[in-house]
Design a protein around this motif. Structure first.
Motif, PDB file in Angstrom:
ATOM      1  N   PHE A   1      27.714  31.463  45.351  1.00 15.03           N
ATOM      2  CA  PHE A   1      28.112  32.595  46.194  1.00 15.03           C
ATOM      3  C   PHE A   1      27.884  33.868  45.403  1.00 15.03           C
ATOM      4  N   SER A   2      28.102  34.992  46.057  1.00  8.98           N
ATOM      5  CA  SER A   2      27.878  36.293  45.426  1.00  8.98           C
ATOM      6  C   SER A   2      29.069  37.218  45.650  1.00  8.98           C
ATOM      7  N   PHE A   3      29.157  38.224  44.800  1.00 10.12           N
ATOM      8  CA  PHE A   3      30.172  39.272  44.891  1.00 10.12           C
ATOM      9  C   PHE A   3      29.493  40.621  44.797  1.00 10.12           C
ATOM     10  N   LYS A   4      30.130  41.625  45.380  1.00 15.70           N
ATOM     11  CA  LYS A   4      29.707  43.017  45.223  1.00 15.70           C
ATOM     12  C   LYS A   4      30.938  43.829  44.853  1.00 15.70           C
ATOM     13  N   LEU A   5      30.794  44.674  43.838  1.00 16.90           N
ATOM     14  CA  LEU A   5      31.872  45.562  43.426  1.00 16.90           C
ATOM     15  C   LEU A   5      31.418  46.995  43.657  1.00 16.90           C
TER      16      LEU A   5
ATOM     17  N   GLN B   1      36.573  48.235  45.276  1.00 11.86           N
ATOM     18  CA  GLN B   1      36.625  47.151  46.273  1.00 11.86           C
ATOM     19  C   GLN B   1      35.655  46.034  45.912  1.00 11.86           C
ATOM     20  N   LEU B   2      36.155  44.823  45.872  1.00 14.85           N
ATOM     21  CA  LEU B   2      35.358  43.639  45.619  1.00 14.85           C
ATOM     22  C   LEU B   2      35.171  42.896  46.928  1.00 14.85           C
ATOM     23  N   THR B   3      33.927  42.542  47.242  1.00 10.37           N
ATOM     24  CA  THR B   3      33.625  41.754  48.435  1.00 10.37           C
ATOM     25  C   THR B   3      32.829  40.518  48.013  1.00 10.37           C
ATOM     26  N   THR B   4      32.858  39.491  48.866  1.00 12.17           N
ATOM     27  CA  THR B   4      32.145  38.255  48.559  1.00 12.17           C
ATOM     28  C   THR B   4      31.640  37.593  49.833  1.00 12.17           C
ATOM     29  N   ASP B   5      30.585  36.798  49.678  1.00 13.59           N
ATOM     30  CA  ASP B   5      30.109  35.976  50.788  1.00 13.59           C
ATOM     31  C   ASP B   5      30.676  34.560  50.685  1.00 13.59           C
ATOM     32  N   ALA B   6      31.519  34.300  49.692  1.00 16.42           N
ATOM     33  CA  ALA B   6      32.090  32.964  49.492  1.00 16.42           C
ATOM     34  C   ALA B   6      33.020  32.554  50.623  1.00 16.42           C
ATOM     35  N   LEU B   7      33.548  33.520  51.337  1.00 15.33           N
ATOM     36  CA  LEU B   7      34.477  33.224  52.427  1.00 15.33           C
ATOM     37  C   LEU B   7      33.755  32.904  53.724  1.00 15.33           C
ATOM     38  N   ASP B   8      32.457  33.197  53.780  1.00 13.64           N
ATOM     39  CA  ASP B   8      31.667  32.994  54.995  1.00 13.64           C
ATOM     40  C   ASP B   8      30.231  32.634  54.617  1.00 13.64           C
ATOM     41  N   LEU B   9      30.062  31.511  53.918  1.00 16.27           N
ATOM     42  CA  LEU B   9      28.745  31.117  53.444  1.00 16.27           C
ATOM     43  C   LEU B   9      27.762  30.835  54.579  1.00 16.27           C
ATOM     44  N   ALA B  10      28.261  30.404  55.723  1.00 11.20           N
ATOM     45  CA  ALA B  10      27.378  30.079  56.846  1.00 11.20           C
ATOM     46  C   ALA B  10      26.621  31.311  57.328  1.00 11.20           C
ATOM     47  N   ASP B  11      27.312  32.442  57.453  1.00 12.40           N
ATOM     48  CA  ASP B  11      26.672  33.657  57.937  1.00 12.40           C
ATOM     49  C   ASP B  11      26.244  34.575  56.797  1.00 12.40           C
ATOM     50  N   GLY B  12      26.825  34.404  55.619  1.00 15.40           N
ATOM     51  CA  GLY B  12      26.484  35.243  54.485  1.00 15.40           C
ATOM     52  C   GLY B  12      27.073  36.646  54.553  1.00 15.40           C
ATOM     53  N   ASP B  13      28.075  36.841  55.410  1.00 13.87           N
ATOM     54  CA  ASP B  13      28.715  38.143  55.533  1.00 13.87           C
ATOM     55  C   ASP B  13      29.634  38.378  54.339  1.00 13.87           C
ATOM     56  N   PHE B  14      29.598  39.588  53.803  1.00 14.38           N
ATOM     57  CA  PHE B  14      30.487  39.952  52.706  1.00 14.38           C
ATOM     58  C   PHE B  14      31.803  40.457  53.277  1.00 14.38           C
ATOM     59  N   GLN B  15      32.901  39.913  52.733  1.00 13.52           N
ATOM     60  CA  GLN B  15      34.245  40.276  53.175  1.00 13.52           C
ATOM     61  C   GLN B  15      35.079  40.670  51.965  1.00 13.52           C
ATOM     62  N   PRO B  16      36.017  41.593  52.136  1.00 14.90           N
ATOM     63  CA  PRO B  16      36.877  41.994  51.018  1.00 14.90           C
ATOM     64  C   PRO B  16      37.681  40.797  50.486  1.00 14.90           C
ATOM     65  N   ILE B  17      37.905  40.827  49.175  1.00 17.12           N
ATOM     66  CA  ILE B  17      38.710  39.794  48.524  1.00 17.12           C
ATOM     67  C   ILE B  17      39.384  40.435  47.321  1.00 17.12           C
ATOM     68  N   GLN B  18      40.582  40.001  47.022  1.00 20.79           N
ATOM     69  CA  GLN B  18      41.329  40.541  45.864  1.00 20.79           C
ATOM     70  C   GLN B  18      41.640  39.442  44.889  1.00 20.79           C
TER      71      GLN B  18
END
Length: 114
Positions: free
Chosen positions: A87-91, A97-114
């Motif tokens: 998976f990937s993260f963006k800071l 703000q940290l976001t990741t696609d790990a929460l939605d690997l099927a669509d690859g959408d980046f969502q906030p995560i803490q």
């Protein structure tokens, strides 16, 4: 997934990075520590810290992109000729703000995560 266009740094697992600077203003090591902590807190993988590799791209200065890959070697197992992306993260450096696609690997959408 976007391919990094700027300098990419491959860093070892988060547990071996030194404690020095904050993720939003600091270097790659601080970002890796933050990402590693989030991976453990949210149980995003069952792999040991030593079996993760991080590809860091901070070419634009405003956003740091981190791809988390499986490390394949004699300790972690797997084909040493491969390093699958998990998976990937963006800071966002400005907001922290940290976001990741790990929460939605099927669509690859980046969502906030803490």
């Amino acid at each position: 997934m976007d391919t990094p266009t700027g300098p990419v740094t491959l860093l070892p697992s988060a547990s071996s990075a030194p404690d020095a600077v904050s993720p939003a203003t600091g270097g790659d090591e601080a970002v890796i520590r933050q990402v590693g902590a989030v991976i453990r807190r949210h149980q995003l993988t069952s792999l040991a810290d030593t079996c993760l590799d991080y590809l860091v791209d901070n070419a634009d200065g405003a956003t740091v992109n981190v791809d988390v890959h499986e490390k394949h070697d004699t300790v972690c197992g797997g084909d040493p000729e491969t390093s699958p992306r998990l998976f990937s993260f963006k800071l966002d450096r400005a907001s922290g703000q940290l976001t990741t696609d790990a929460l939605d690997l099927a669509d690859g959408d980046f969502q906030p995560i803490q």
